[in-house]
Design a protein around this motif. Structure first.
Motif, PDB file in Angstrom:
ATOM      1  N   GLY A  13       0.073  -1.960  15.243  1.00 45.81           N
ATOM      2  CA  GLY A  13      -0.818  -1.639  14.858  1.00 45.81           C
ATOM      3  C   GLY A  13      -0.706  -0.192  15.118  1.00 45.81           C
ATOM      4  N   ILE A  14       0.099   0.742  14.968  1.00 48.03           N
ATOM      5  CA  ILE A  14       0.229   2.281  14.056  1.00 48.03           C
ATOM      6  C   ILE A  14       0.703   2.090  13.452  1.00 48.03           C
ATOM      7  CG2 ILE A  14       1.487   3.877  14.976  1.00 48.03           C
ATOM      8  CD1 ILE A  14       0.846   3.655  18.319  1.00 48.03           C
ATOM      9  N   TYR A  15       2.024   0.997  12.781  1.00 50.81           N
ATOM     10  CA  TYR A  15       2.737   1.117  11.796  1.00 50.81           C
ATOM     11  C   TYR A  15       1.734   0.442  10.527  1.00 50.81           C
ATOM     12  CZ  TYR A  15       4.922  -1.417   7.943  1.00 50.81           C
ATOM     13  OH  TYR A  15       5.328  -1.850   6.533  1.00 50.81           O
ATOM     14  N   PHE A  16       0.853  -0.100  10.709  1.00 50.23           N
ATOM     15  CA  PHE A  16      -0.186  -0.709   9.935  1.00 50.23           C
ATOM     16  C   PHE A  16      -1.335   0.500   9.403  1.00 50.23           C
ATOM     17  CE2 PHE A  16       1.026  -4.940  10.386  1.00 50.23           C
ATOM     18  CZ  PHE A  16       1.338  -5.261   9.064  1.00 50.23           C
ATOM     19  N   THR A  36       1.200   2.842   7.344  1.00 50.80           N
ATOM     20  CA  THR A  36       1.246   2.917   6.039  1.00 50.80           C
ATOM     21  C   THR A  36      -0.386   2.813   5.153  1.00 50.80           C
ATOM     22  OG1 THR A  36       2.794   1.474   7.111  1.00 50.80           O
ATOM     23  CG2 THR A  36       1.631   0.578   4.818  1.00 50.80           C
ATOM     24  N   ASN A  37      -1.668   2.576   5.621  1.00 49.37           N
ATOM     25  CA  ASN A  37      -2.851   2.253   4.949  1.00 49.37           C
ATOM     26  C   ASN A  37      -3.220   3.707   5.050  1.00 49.37           C
ATOM     27  OD1 ASN A  37      -3.393  -0.364   4.600  1.00 49.37           O
ATOM     28  ND2 ASN A  37      -3.423  -0.505   7.020  1.00 49.37           N
ATOM     29  N   ASN A  38      -3.148   4.876   5.863  1.00 48.87           N
ATOM     30  CA  ASN A  38      -3.087   6.271   5.900  1.00 48.87           C
ATOM     31  C   ASN A  38      -2.610   6.748   4.106  1.00 48.87           C
ATOM     32  OD1 ASN A  38      -4.283   8.214   6.456  1.00 48.87           O
ATOM     33  ND2 ASN A  38      -2.685   9.026   7.634  1.00 48.87           N
ATOM     34  N   LYS A  39      -1.457   6.790   4.409  1.00 50.88           N
ATOM     35  CA  LYS A  39      -0.504   7.283   3.235  1.00 50.88           C
ATOM     36  C   LYS A  39      -1.072   6.354   2.087  1.00 50.88           C
ATOM     37  CE  LYS A  39       4.069   7.664   5.604  1.00 50.88           C
ATOM     38  NZ  LYS A  39       5.714   6.891   5.512  1.00 50.88           N
ATOM     39  N   GLU A  40      -0.856   5.201   2.376  1.00 51.88           N
ATOM     40  CA  GLU A  40      -1.822   4.714   0.519  1.00 51.88           C
ATOM     41  C   GLU A  40      -3.194   5.416   0.298  1.00 51.88           C
ATOM     42  OE1 GLU A  40      -0.304   2.675  -1.669  1.00 51.88           O
ATOM     43  OE2 GLU A  40       1.662   2.750  -0.544  1.00 51.88           O
ATOM     44  N   TYR A  41      -4.381   5.294   1.081  1.00 51.03           N
ATOM     45  CA  TYR A  41      -5.127   5.848   1.071  1.00 51.03           C
ATOM     46  C   TYR A  41      -5.244   7.429   0.758  1.00 51.03           C
ATOM     47  CZ  TYR A  41      -9.620   8.632   2.040  1.00 51.03           C
ATOM     48  OH  TYR A  41     -10.042   9.431   2.355  1.00 51.03           O
ATOM     49  N   SER A  60      -6.881  -0.775  11.748  1.00 58.98           N
ATOM     50  CA  SER A  60      -5.835  -0.732  12.037  1.00 58.98           C
ATOM     51  C   SER A  60      -5.844   0.041  12.917  1.00 58.98           C
ATOM     52  CB  SER A  60      -5.059  -0.876  11.215  1.00 58.98           C
ATOM     53  OG  SER A  60      -4.362  -0.635   9.988  1.00 58.98           O
ATOM     54  N   LEU A  61      -6.575   0.820  13.484  1.00 66.20           N
ATOM     55  CA  LEU A  61      -7.054   2.152  14.147  1.00 66.20           C
ATOM     56  C   LEU A  61      -8.186   1.285  15.262  1.00 66.20           C
ATOM     57  CD1 LEU A  61      -6.765   4.898  14.760  1.00 66.20           C
ATOM     58  CD2 LEU A  61      -8.890   5.521  14.450  1.00 66.20           C
ATOM     59  N   LEU A  62      -9.343   0.475  14.791  1.00 71.11           N
ATOM     60  CA  LEU A  62      -9.702  -0.226  16.162  1.00 71.11           C
ATOM     61  C   LEU A  62      -8.729  -1.297  16.532  1.00 71.11           C
ATOM     62  CD1 LEU A  62     -12.805  -0.520  17.125  1.00 71.11           C
ATOM     63  CD2 LEU A  62     -13.092  -2.167  15.108  1.00 71.11           C
ATOM     64  N   ILE A  63      -8.590  -2.116  15.892  1.00 71.90           N
ATOM     65  CA  ILE A  63      -7.203  -2.917  16.478  1.00 71.90           C
ATOM     66  C   ILE A  63      -5.785  -2.203  17.711  1.00 71.90           C
ATOM     67  CG2 ILE A  63      -5.444  -4.908  16.197  1.00 71.90           C
ATOM     68  CD1 ILE A  63      -6.990  -5.465  13.487  1.00 71.90           C
ATOM     69  N   THR A  64      -5.587  -0.994  16.933  1.00 73.72           N
ATOM     70  CA  THR A  64      -4.582  -0.408  18.162  1.00 73.72           C
ATOM     71  C   THR A  64      -5.425  -0.165  18.806  1.00 73.72           C
ATOM     72  OG1 THR A  64      -3.660   0.176  15.514  1.00 73.72           O
ATOM     73  CG2 THR A  64      -2.648   1.280  18.212  1.00 73.72           C
TER      74      THR A  64
END
Length: 191
Positions: free
Chosen positions: A73-76, A79-84, A136-140
């Motif tokens: 969950g933290i990895y995703f 990754t999504n934060n970098k792309e954003y 991703s944050l919610l799932i984590t």
């Protein structure tokens, strides 16, 4: 006249006589006492450090699963934060009138006349990655809460009595009237 050959044991009352050997009819295993605070302690440990409640319950095989789930969950999220941030920075650069963002460059780093991603594409990319980042944050957080719940429930289940005195066993019996077989279940309580 006093009888001198009386046995001294006969003079004592029955309460005072201690038997030499004590015979126990049946041996009942003594269970460990139930610790009512054990589930709360396991949940607290898991809240402090994920996996610590599973270690407290001596379920060591669950610790890699907990760290794998939370780590994924933290990895995703990262990754999504970098792309954003990539798409947001390029979008801000375009709004300021610059044409030097990474989407105006080809693979070798040469300037292109038209961007690989349009301004509308940058907006869609920001929305897409922001949504995925939040999911991703919610799932984590959900996996973190599941870690705590698992430690609590597992500590509760460790206190249940599941010995041989409580059993549910199948049985097969021959019916004496018509010589047919009967199949059933027997629930045994041995006290």
């Amino acid at each position: 006249m006093i009888a001198q050959d009386e046995d001294p044991k006969k003079k004592q009352s029955p309460e005072e006589v201690i038997p030499e050997n004590v015979v126990i009819d049946s041996i009942v295993p003594v269970r460990d006492p139930i610790n009512p605070l054990s589930p709360a302690k396991a949940a607290f440990y898991s809240a402090i450090l994920p996996g610590l409640g599973q270690a407290y319950n001596k379920k060591y095989w669950k610790i890699p699963i907990v760290y794998g789930a939370i780590g994924t969950g933290i990895y995703f999220y990262v990754t999504n934060n970098k792309e954003y941030n990539r798409y947001r920075d390029a979008y801000k650069s375009r709004l300021a009138g610059f044409t030097n963002d990474e989407f105006y460059l080809d693979i070798q780093g040469n300037q292109l006349s038209t961007p690989r991603v349009t301004t509308e594409g940058l907006e869609r990319g920001q929305k897409f990655y922001r949504k995925n980042k939040e999911i991703s944050l919610l799932i984590t957080f959900g996996l973190y809460a599941l870690n705590i719940i698992d430690a609590n429930v597992d500590a509760h289940l460790l206190q249940y009595n599941v010995d041989e005195n409580l059993s549910l066993a199948p049985h097969y019996k021959i019916n004496e009237f018509d010589r047919s077989g009967d199949v059933g279940l027997t629930l045994n309580f041995k006290f």
